[in-house]
Design a protein around this motif. Structure first.
Motif, PDB file in Angstrom:
ATOM      1  N   SER A  86     -18.276  -7.829 -44.923  1.00 42.12           N
ATOM      2  CA  SER A  86     -17.165  -7.851 -44.393  1.00 42.12           C
ATOM      3  C   SER A  86     -17.969  -6.692 -42.968  1.00 42.12           C
ATOM      4  CB  SER A  86     -15.965  -7.685 -45.347  1.00 42.12           C
ATOM      5  OG  SER A  86     -15.757  -6.216 -45.475  1.00 42.12           O
ATOM      6  N   PRO A  87     -16.933  -6.468 -42.047  1.00 39.17           N
ATOM      7  CA  PRO A  87     -15.754  -7.294 -41.567  1.00 39.17           C
ATOM      8  C   PRO A  87     -16.606  -7.836 -41.017  1.00 39.17           C
ATOM      9  CG  PRO A  87     -16.472  -5.060 -40.275  1.00 39.17           C
ATOM     10  CD  PRO A  87     -17.060  -4.901 -41.123  1.00 39.17           C
ATOM     11  N   GLY A  88     -17.454  -8.604 -41.035  1.00 36.78           N
ATOM     12  CA  GLY A  88     -18.088  -9.743 -40.475  1.00 36.78           C
ATOM     13  C   GLY A  88     -18.477 -10.934 -41.461  1.00 36.78           C
ATOM     14  N   HIS A  89     -18.888 -12.020 -40.731  1.00 42.24           N
ATOM     15  CA  HIS A  89     -18.922 -12.779 -42.215  1.00 42.24           C
ATOM     16  C   HIS A  89     -18.206 -13.804 -43.213  1.00 42.24           C
ATOM     17  CE1 HIS A  89     -23.743 -13.019 -40.957  1.00 42.24           C
ATOM     18  NE2 HIS A  89     -23.734 -12.082 -40.865  1.00 42.24           N
ATOM     19  N   LEU A  90     -16.883 -13.199 -42.911  1.00 41.87           N
ATOM     20  CA  LEU A  90     -15.468 -13.774 -43.273  1.00 41.87           C
ATOM     21  C   LEU A  90     -15.285 -15.008 -43.029  1.00 41.87           C
ATOM     22  CD1 LEU A  90     -14.382 -10.648 -43.826  1.00 41.87           C
ATOM     23  CD2 LEU A  90     -15.405 -11.462 -46.160  1.00 41.87           C
ATOM     24  N   GLY A  91     -16.851 -16.109 -42.160  1.00 39.14           N
ATOM     25  CA  GLY A  91     -15.542 -17.209 -41.737  1.00 39.14           C
ATOM     26  C   GLY A  91     -14.441 -17.539 -43.263  1.00 39.14           C
ATOM     27  N   ALA A  92     -14.876 -17.632 -44.457  1.00 36.35           N
ATOM     28  CA  ALA A  92     -14.255 -18.290 -45.104  1.00 36.35           C
ATOM     29  C   ALA A  92     -13.370 -17.859 -45.847  1.00 36.35           C
ATOM     30  CB  ALA A  92     -15.331 -18.826 -47.274  1.00 36.35           C
ATOM     31  N   VAL A  93     -12.939 -17.239 -45.510  1.00 33.74           N
ATOM     32  CA  VAL A  93     -11.333 -16.176 -45.926  1.00 33.74           C
ATOM     33  C   VAL A  93     -11.002 -16.414 -44.701  1.00 33.74           C
ATOM     34  CG1 VAL A  93     -10.423 -13.663 -46.158  1.00 33.74           C
ATOM     35  CG2 VAL A  93     -12.532 -14.062 -47.385  1.00 33.74           C
TER      36      VAL A  93
END
Length: 548
Positions: A282-289
Motif C-alpha cells: 500500500s498505498p499502491g497495488h491495492l486494486g483488489a481492495v
C-alpha cells in the motif's frame, strides 16, 4: 593428524568427478536420478517425508549388497549446495549409512532434527548413546559461529554435528543428506560452516497468480535443502487478494489460500527454519481492495482513477489497510511485515502537486507550506510501520517508497528492499546505506523472474547470478562503491523474486522448473562471499544431483 585443506576449484571438481563414478551404484541403492531441469513439473513430485516426525523408507538409504559401508568415501570436501566454507581433511574411511546405523540425539530440538534426518536417510532415531556408524546431533549453547552455524566431524565411522541452535543443526543435517545423495557419504574430517548473510530466499507473487498450498510447500522444502531461510509472500495486489480474511472478506479473490492452509504453510516453514514474510502492498497495488471498496480509489484533478492506488487523504483507506495488517500479522510467526510502498501512482506523475491538487492541499495543511504529496505518502508509510511495530514486527518497504528532501522522513526502523533504480527520481543504493539503513538485495537486473518477460525483463539464469551477482550488486550490474559498507549488518541478504505480471505465461510447474538453478545460484552467493570454486557447468550438474 588433521591437515587444513584450502578448498580449491580443482579439489572440488575432483570430489564431484569421484562422486559421479558412484552414480550408477547410487541408483541401485535407491538414490534419486533427477530429470533435466527443463522438464516442467519434475520438481513437484517430492514427498513430504523430509519433514516427517518418524523414520520412513528413504530414497537415499544405502544397500550394503551394493556398496560396503567399509568402502572409503572419496576424499576432499563433500560436494553440496551451497558449498561448505571450511573443511579440514583427515585420514580415514569416512562415513556411509549402513544397516543398523542410527541418528542419535537428546530430547528437545536436537531430537526433532534427528527424527527428520532419520526419515531422510531411511535410518532409525535413538536417544543414544552414539556408537560407530551413527550420526549424532548435539546442541552446544554458546558454540562460536552464530545461530545458523554448525560443525560436522567425521571420525571413526561416526558423524557428529554440533551447533549452538536448532537452525545450525538443521543445516548440518542438510549437508549430510546432500553428501549421501551426491557421493554416498561423508569424507573423514571436520567441516565448519555458516552463512555469510542472514536473509536468504525467495519472494513469491501469489496475488497475480494463485499458487496452491501444496506447490508452496514444495518450494519450502526446496529452499530448506539449499539452506535458504526466507519466503516473501506478496499476496495482495491489483489482480487479487489471495488469503482468506475475516475482517474484510469482500476483498478476497475466489482462488485463495484458506487460513488453515496458511497455518499449514507457516508450520512447515518454521519446522524447516524458514521465515515467511507477508506483504500487503500500500498505498499502491491495492486494486483488489478497491474493486470491493471503490470509494477508496484515488482520482486525479480530472477525475481519472489512478490504477491500484487508494486515496491517502481518505481516513477510511488507512482504516481498511490497518484492519488487514492487524488481522494478518499474528498469522505469520516471523519478525517482519512488508508494507510495499512502491509505485504509488500520484508520485509517478510528472508533477504530483498539479495532478493531485487535493492531496497537495492536504499536505500543506498538515505539514506547512513546504508540504508535498510525497510527505503524505511518507507519513502513510510511517503510520503503517507504527501499526506493525505495535504488533511485534519489523517493517520492510520497497526502495521507491523512500523519498529524500521532504518535510517528513521515512522512519529509520523500516528495512529497505532494493529492487530498482529505474523509477522517476531514482536514488542510488548507497544513498540508503549512507543514511544508516539496512538494504536487502532484490536487484531486478539479476533476481527478477517476471512471467511473460514484460518491460524488457528476461528470465534470470542461474549461470548469470552465479558468475556476476553478489550482495553488494544492488542495482544494475556493478557493486556499490568500495568505500560504502556492504557487510552482513548493512546488506543482510537477498531473495530471488517471482512476479506474475502475465500470469498465464507459465504454469506453476514451469515456474518451479525455471527457478531451480537460479535459486541454487542465489544460495551459493549468499552462503559464501568468495567467488565460487566450481565452474558453472560443474555446479549445475551438482545441483541437479543433490536436489530432492
Amino acid at each position: 593428524m588433521g591437515r587444513s585443506v584450502r578448498i580449491t576449484r580443482a579439489s572440488a571438481v575432483r570430489g564431484t568427478v569421484a562422486s559421479c563414478a558412484l552414480l550408477a551404484t547410487m541408483s541401485l541403492m535407491g538414490c534419486p536420478r533427477d530429470g533435466h531441469a527443463g522438464h516442467p513439473g519434475a520438481d513437484d513430485s517430492r514427498s513430504a517425508q523430509g519433514s516427517a516426525a518418524a523414520p520412513a523408507a528413504s530414497p537415499v538409504a544405502s544397500d550394503p549388497a551394493t556398496v560396503s559401508p567399509s568402502t572409503p568415501v572419496p576424499q576432499g570436501p563433500p560436494a553440496v549446495v551451497p558449498a561448505v566454507r571450511e573443511f579440514t581433511q583427515r585420514s580415514g574411511p569416512g562415513w556411509r549409512p549402513a544397516p543398523g546405523a542410527r541418528v542419535v540425539a537428546a530430547a528437545g530440538k536436537p531430537a526433532d532434527e534427528a527424527r527428520r534426518l532419520a526419515a531422510d536417510l531411511g535410518l532409525t532415531y535413538d536417544a543414544g548413546p552414539a556408537r560407530a556408524g551413527d550420526v549424532e546431533l548435539i546442541a552446544r549453547a554458546g558454540q562460536a559461529g552464530g545461530p545458523e552455524s554448525y560443525e560436522l566431524t567425521v571420525q571413526d565411522r561416526k558423524v557428529t554435528v554440533t551447533a549452538p541452535e536448532a537452525a545450525g543443526l538443521f543445516y548440518g543435517t542438510r549437508t549430510v543428506v546432500q553428501a549421501v545423495r551426491g557421493g554416498g557419504g561423508l569424507p573423514e574430517g571436520v567441516i565448519k560452516d555458516a552463512p555469510d548473510r542472514p536473509q536468504r530466499g525467495l519472494n513469491l507473487d501469489t496475488a497475480r497468480k494463485h499458487f496452491t498450498a501444496d506447490w508452496i510447500e514444495s518450494r519450502l522444502r526446496e529452499l530448506a535443502d539449499l539452506k535458504l531461510n526466507q519466503l516473501g509472500l506478496h499476496f495482495s495486489d491489483d489482480q487479487g487478494f489471495r488469503i482468506e480474511s475475516s475482517s474484510h472478506p469482500e476483498v478476497v479473490s475466489p482462488q485463495h489460500l484458506t487460513k488453515a492452509e496458511l497455518r499449514r504453510i507457516t508450520t512447515l516453514a518454521s519446522d524447516l527454519h524458514i521465515t515467511v514474510v507477508p506483504e500487503i502492498d500500500s498505498p499502491g497495488h491495492l486494486g483488489a481492495v478497491i474493486a470491493a471498496r471503490p470509494a477508496l480509489q484515488l482520482r486525479d484533478a480530472s477525475g481519472t482513477a489512478a490504477r491500484g492506488a487508494v486515496d491517502i487523504g481518505n481516513p477510511e483507506s488507512a482504516r481498511v489497510v490497518d484492519d488487514l495488517l492487524r488481522e494478518f500479522a499474528p498469522l505469520f510467526p516471523g519478525p517482519w511485515f512488508h508494507l510495499g510502498a512502491d509505485e504509488y501512482r500520484a508520485l509517478m506523475s510528472r508533477d504530483p502537486q498539479a495532478a493531485y491538487p487535493r492531496l497537495a492541499q492536504l499536505a500543506r495543511r498538515r505539514f506547512g507550506p513546504q508540504g508535498r504529496v510525497q510527505d503524505l505518502a511518507t507519513a502513510w508509510l510511517n503510520d503503517r510501520a507504527a501499526v506493525v511495530r505495535g504488533l511485534g514486527k519489523t517493517p520492510k518497504a520497497w526502495n521507491d517508497g523512500f523519498f529524500a528532501g521532504g518535510v517528513v522522513s521515512p522512519d529509520k526502523s523500516i528495512e529497505v528492499e532494493y529492487w530498482t533504480g529505474k523509477e522517476t527520481g531514482a536514488r542510488r543504493p548507497q544513498d540508503y546505506l549512507n543514511e544508516g539503513r539496512s538494504v536487502v538485495n532484490l536487484n531486478d537486473e539479476y533476481l527478477y523472474y517476471v512471467l511473460g518477460e514484460p518491460n524488457d525483463f528476461r528470465y534470470p539464469t542461474g549461470e548469470r547470478i552465479y558468475g556476476a551477482w553478489s550482495p553488494p550488486v544492488l542495482r544494475g550490474t556493478g557493486p556499490v562503491p568500495a568505500n560504502v559498507a556492504t557487510g552482513a549488518d548493512r546488506v543482510p541478504g537477498g531473495r530471488l523474486a517471482v512476479w506474475c505480471d502475465r500470469a498465464d505465461a507459465q504454469s506453476p510447474e514451469q515456474v518451479a522448473s525455471g527457478i531451480r538453478l537460479p535459486l541454487a545460484a542465489v544460495s551459493q552467493r549468499l552462503w559464501d562471499p568468495r567467488p565460487p570454486r566450481l565452474s558453472w557447468a560443474d555446479f549445475a550438474a551438482l545441483a541437479a544431483k543433490v536436489r530432492r
